[in-house]
Design a protein around this motif. Structure first.
Motif, PDB file in Angstrom:
ATOM      1  N   PHE B  77      44.424  44.246  35.036  1.00  0.00           N
ATOM      2  CA  PHE B  77      45.177  43.175  35.240  1.00  0.00           C
ATOM      3  C   PHE B  77      46.866  43.904  35.016  1.00  0.00           C
ATOM      4  CE2 PHE B  77      47.065  39.578  32.832  1.00  0.00           C
ATOM      5  CZ  PHE B  77      46.475  38.410  33.755  1.00  0.00           C
ATOM      6  N   LEU B  78      46.975  44.422  33.321  1.00  0.00           N
ATOM      7  CA  LEU B  78      48.277  44.995  33.411  1.00  0.00           C
ATOM      8  C   LEU B  78      48.874  45.496  34.928  1.00  0.00           C
ATOM      9  CD1 LEU B  78      50.369  45.097  30.946  1.00  0.00           C
ATOM     10  CD2 LEU B  78      49.305  47.088  30.362  1.00  0.00           C
ATOM     11  N   VAL B  79      48.024  46.658  35.654  1.00  0.00           N
ATOM     12  CA  VAL B  79      48.528  47.109  36.755  1.00  0.00           C
ATOM     13  C   VAL B  79      48.605  46.804  37.402  1.00  0.00           C
ATOM     14  CG1 VAL B  79      47.934  48.434  38.410  1.00  0.00           C
ATOM     15  CG2 VAL B  79      46.708  49.204  35.545  1.00  0.00           C
ATOM     16  N   ALA B  80      47.803  45.377  37.197  1.00  0.00           N
ATOM     17  CA  ALA B  80      48.211  44.020  39.103  1.00  0.00           C
ATOM     18  C   ALA B  80      49.296  43.557  38.551  1.00  0.00           C
ATOM     19  CB  ALA B  80      47.183  43.453  38.727  1.00  0.00           C
ATOM     20  N   THR B 156      39.261  46.000  42.174  1.00  0.00           N
ATOM     21  CA  THR B 156      38.340  45.082  41.107  1.00  0.00           C
ATOM     22  C   THR B 156      39.006  44.401  40.760  1.00  0.00           C
ATOM     23  OG1 THR B 156      38.089  46.783  39.650  1.00  0.00           O
ATOM     24  CG2 THR B 156      37.398  46.898  42.024  1.00  0.00           C
ATOM     25  N   LEU B 157      39.854  43.108  40.335  1.00  0.00           N
ATOM     26  CA  LEU B 157      40.052  42.187  40.030  1.00  0.00           C
ATOM     27  C   LEU B 157      38.924  40.832  40.247  1.00  0.00           C
ATOM     28  CD1 LEU B 157      43.896  42.173  38.276  1.00  0.00           C
ATOM     29  CD2 LEU B 157      41.593  42.506  36.859  1.00  0.00           C
ATOM     30  N   ALA B 158      38.709  40.319  39.519  1.00  0.00           N
ATOM     31  CA  ALA B 158      37.725  39.175  40.538  1.00  0.00           C
ATOM     32  C   ALA B 158      39.101  38.505  40.233  1.00  0.00           C
ATOM     33  CB  ALA B 158      36.768  38.736  38.864  1.00  0.00           C
ATOM     34  N   ASP B 159      39.863  38.488  41.607  1.00  0.00           N
ATOM     35  CA  ASP B 159      40.608  37.265  41.495  1.00  0.00           C
ATOM     36  C   ASP B 159      40.317  36.056  43.269  1.00  0.00           C
ATOM     37  OD1 ASP B 159      41.216  38.756  43.780  1.00  0.00           O
ATOM     38  OD2 ASP B 159      43.196  38.049  44.480  1.00  0.00           O
ATOM     39  N   LEU B 160      40.898  35.333  43.294  1.00  0.00           N
ATOM     40  CA  LEU B 160      40.461  34.624  44.498  1.00  0.00           C
ATOM     41  C   LEU B 160      39.729  35.175  45.811  1.00  0.00           C
ATOM     42  CD1 LEU B 160      40.307  31.702  45.083  1.00  0.00           C
ATOM     43  CD2 LEU B 160      42.769  31.624  46.392  1.00  0.00           C
ATOM     44  N   THR B 161      40.236  36.347  46.396  1.00  0.00           N
ATOM     45  CA  THR B 161      40.059  36.911  47.193  1.00  0.00           C
ATOM     46  C   THR B 161      38.835  37.760  47.191  1.00  0.00           C
ATOM     47  OG1 THR B 161      42.354  37.472  48.143  1.00  0.00           O
ATOM     48  CG2 THR B 161      41.059  39.067  48.639  1.00  0.00           C
ATOM     49  N   ALA B 164      35.815  35.544  46.732  1.00  0.00           N
ATOM     50  CA  ALA B 164      35.888  34.951  48.596  1.00  0.00           C
ATOM     51  C   ALA B 164      35.026  35.910  48.963  1.00  0.00           C
ATOM     52  CB  ALA B 164      37.375  34.989  48.732  1.00  0.00           C
ATOM     53  N   GLN B 165      35.230  37.415  48.736  1.00  0.00           N
ATOM     54  CA  GLN B 165      34.245  38.426  48.882  1.00  0.00           C
ATOM     55  C   GLN B 165      32.612  37.911  48.426  1.00  0.00           C
ATOM     56  OE1 GLN B 165      37.311  41.370  48.588  1.00  0.00           O
ATOM     57  NE2 GLN B 165      35.665  42.335  50.549  1.00  0.00           N
ATOM     58  N   GLN B 166      32.692  38.598  47.173  1.00  0.00           N
ATOM     59  CA  GLN B 166      31.532  38.175  46.591  1.00  0.00           C
ATOM     60  C   GLN B 166      30.760  36.484  47.337  1.00  0.00           C
ATOM     61  OE1 GLN B 166      31.919  36.910  43.117  1.00  0.00           O
ATOM     62  NE2 GLN B 166      31.323  39.303  42.038  1.00  0.00           N
ATOM     63  N   MET B 167      31.705  35.496  47.688  1.00  0.00           N
ATOM     64  CA  MET B 167      30.267  34.751  47.264  1.00  0.00           C
ATOM     65  C   MET B 167      30.428  34.766  48.619  1.00  0.00           C
ATOM     66  SD  MET B 167      31.893  30.689  47.158  1.00  0.00           S
ATOM     67  CE  MET B 167      31.618  30.913  45.272  1.00  0.00           C
ATOM     68  N   ASN B 168      30.909  35.359  49.854  1.00  0.00           N
ATOM     69  CA  ASN B 168      30.976  35.941  51.238  1.00  0.00           C
ATOM     70  C   ASN B 168      28.875  36.869  51.539  1.00  0.00           C
ATOM     71  OD1 ASN B 168      31.273  35.966  54.313  1.00  0.00           O
ATOM     72  ND2 ASN B 168      31.961  37.974  54.257  1.00  0.00           N
TER      73      ASN B 168
END
Lengths: 216, 213
Positions: B77-80, B156-161, B164-168
């Motif tokens: 998160f900090l890196v992001a 590997t941060l669980a953001d929106l994208t 989305a990939q996971q859900m796909n």
């Protein structure tokens, strides 16, 4: 962990090959962006009614992430029976994304040409196509070129996104080297240096082109 | 859908923190580039050119994979926030610099005539006027920031994208998932655009920028 020069020279040829793929993706993507952008801007100019659709499309593309658009083309199009390989899907997505930006550049360029030029062309009984080709485009082009150059550089810097759908460009290659050898320092830094050098060189070239166009 | 919502919250968080860092870095770098002794000026130019000249994804990967090899461990998160904030901040520095330079020369001269110190001049005369000029370009940069948050899914941060990939992958409902995600990003971007438009109206009240007195 210190910098390892032997390792650096070992991975250099592999990265150089990947750099060629990156440059190919940039060239193809920009070709799509520049052409499609011109088409979009021309549609807006020629058919104000269709212009609304183009405007909505451009805003939609400009305000959503390129990464999602790459996924969209790569994962959604096959559902419609269009199967693209990763490289094609990625380059098409980048091209379409930047076409949206380029169309605005063309539009600004066209609007920059005084209205009187259109009116004079009508008075001279030139066809709309001839007016556009011989009168408007040559005048609109000089301010368009440097702006397009900036988007070429921006597009180039977005090509690492192709690594997300496993296209073997620079970033993906660096990642692969990293996961095989557990050394990320050299490959990732080299990719950064490559992008920095290419960006600075092309920014310099755009500036030179700009001053050359101004002198004419 | 709740999964996407969680992802969207993370996306907004990274955007907000990244924006704060970007504005901060941009102000410092621009002021350093304009009004500091040579070595600091070089430092700020180096920062601007490095972060503008390399790709945001490369910067993200560098902070995430290379820093730990030098013994600096930061969580994703900090890196992001750091990578995106520094990246947009470098572009912002040029925006701030341009805005400061666009303040009419007479304003500087008048401040000198009033015997103001350089700091007073900047704080009370120049920056408030430059502020109005920099709002529209900052709006564009914040949109860029919103869009570049999608990159954090790649570390590997669980953001929106990422969601989305996971859900796909789990539901295989590719078309609705990606369409919905595009719409959510669009909504976030539009919110930013509208907010900046409002800010622009507020800030330009009482200023006569663009009109010749």
């Amino acid at each position: 962990m210190m910098w390892d020069w032997t390792f650096t020279f070992e991975i250099l040829p592999v990265l150089a090959r990947a750099a060629i793929m990156t440059i190919e993706a940039t060239a193809l993507g920009f070709a799509i962006a520049a052409t499609l952008g011109l088409v979009l801007a021309s549609i807006r100019l020629a058919f104000p009614a269709a212009g609304v659709v183009v405007t909505v499309l451009v805003e939609l593309i400009r305000s959503t992430p390129l990464l999602i658009q790459i996924f969209f083309l790569y994962f959604v199009l096959p559902k419609a029976g269009i199967v693209l390989d990763a490289f094609t899907a990625g380059v098409a997505a980048i091209g379409i994304h930047y076409a949206a930006y380029c169309s605005e550049v063309y539009r600004a360029g066209f609007e920059n040409v005084p209205r009187g030029q259109w009116e004079a062309s009508i008075a001279l009984n030139l066809s709309p196509w001839n007016t556009f080709k011989d009168i408007i485009l040559p005048q609109a082009l000089p301010p368009i070129v440097p702006a397009l150059g900036n988007y070429l550089i921006a597009l180039f810097k977005e090509t690492p996104l192709l690594s997300a759908i496993a296209v073997l460009e620079l970033m993906q290659t660096a990642k692969n080297i990293g996961s095989e050898t557990f050394r990320y320092t050299e490959p990732v830094t080299l990719v950064g240096v490559f992008f920095l050098v290419m960006s600075l060189v092309s920014a310099g070239m755009v500036r030179m082109l700009e001053s050359w166009l101004q002198r004419r | 859908m709740p999964g996407l919502f969680e992802g969207a919250v993370l996306t907004v968080e990274i955007t907000l923190l990244g924006a704060v860092l970007a504005v901060f870095m941009a102000l410092i770098a621009a002021l350093a580039k304009l009004y500091s002794p040579l070595p600091i000026r070089w430092l700020s130019t180096t920062y601007i050119e490095i972060f503008r000249g390399t790709s945001a994804l490369v910067q993200l990967f560098w902070l995430y994979f290379v820093l730990p090899q030098f013994g600096v461990f930061l969580d994703a998160f900090l890196v992001a926030v750091l990578a995106l904030g520094l990246n947009i901040g470098a572009y912002g520095a040029e925006v701030v610099r341009g805005a400061i330079l666009s303040v009419a020369r007479g304003q500087w001269e008048a401040s000198i005539a009033l015997n103001m110190s350089k700091a007073q001049m900047l704080r009370r005369i120049i920056l408030p006027q430059a502020f109005t000029a920099m709002i529209p370009p900052w709006g564009n940069l914040f949109i860029e920031l919103v869009k570049s948050t999608s990159l954090v899914s790649l570390i590997t941060l669980a953001d929106l994208t990422f969601k989305a990939q996971q859900m796909n992958q789990t539901t295989l409902k590719t078309v609705p998932v990606f369409t919905l995600v595009l719409l959510i990003y669009l909504a976030i971007s539009l919110t930013v655009t509208i907010a900046m438009r409002l800010l622009e109206q507020r800030a330009s009240k009482g200023l006569t920028r663009g009109r010749v007195a």
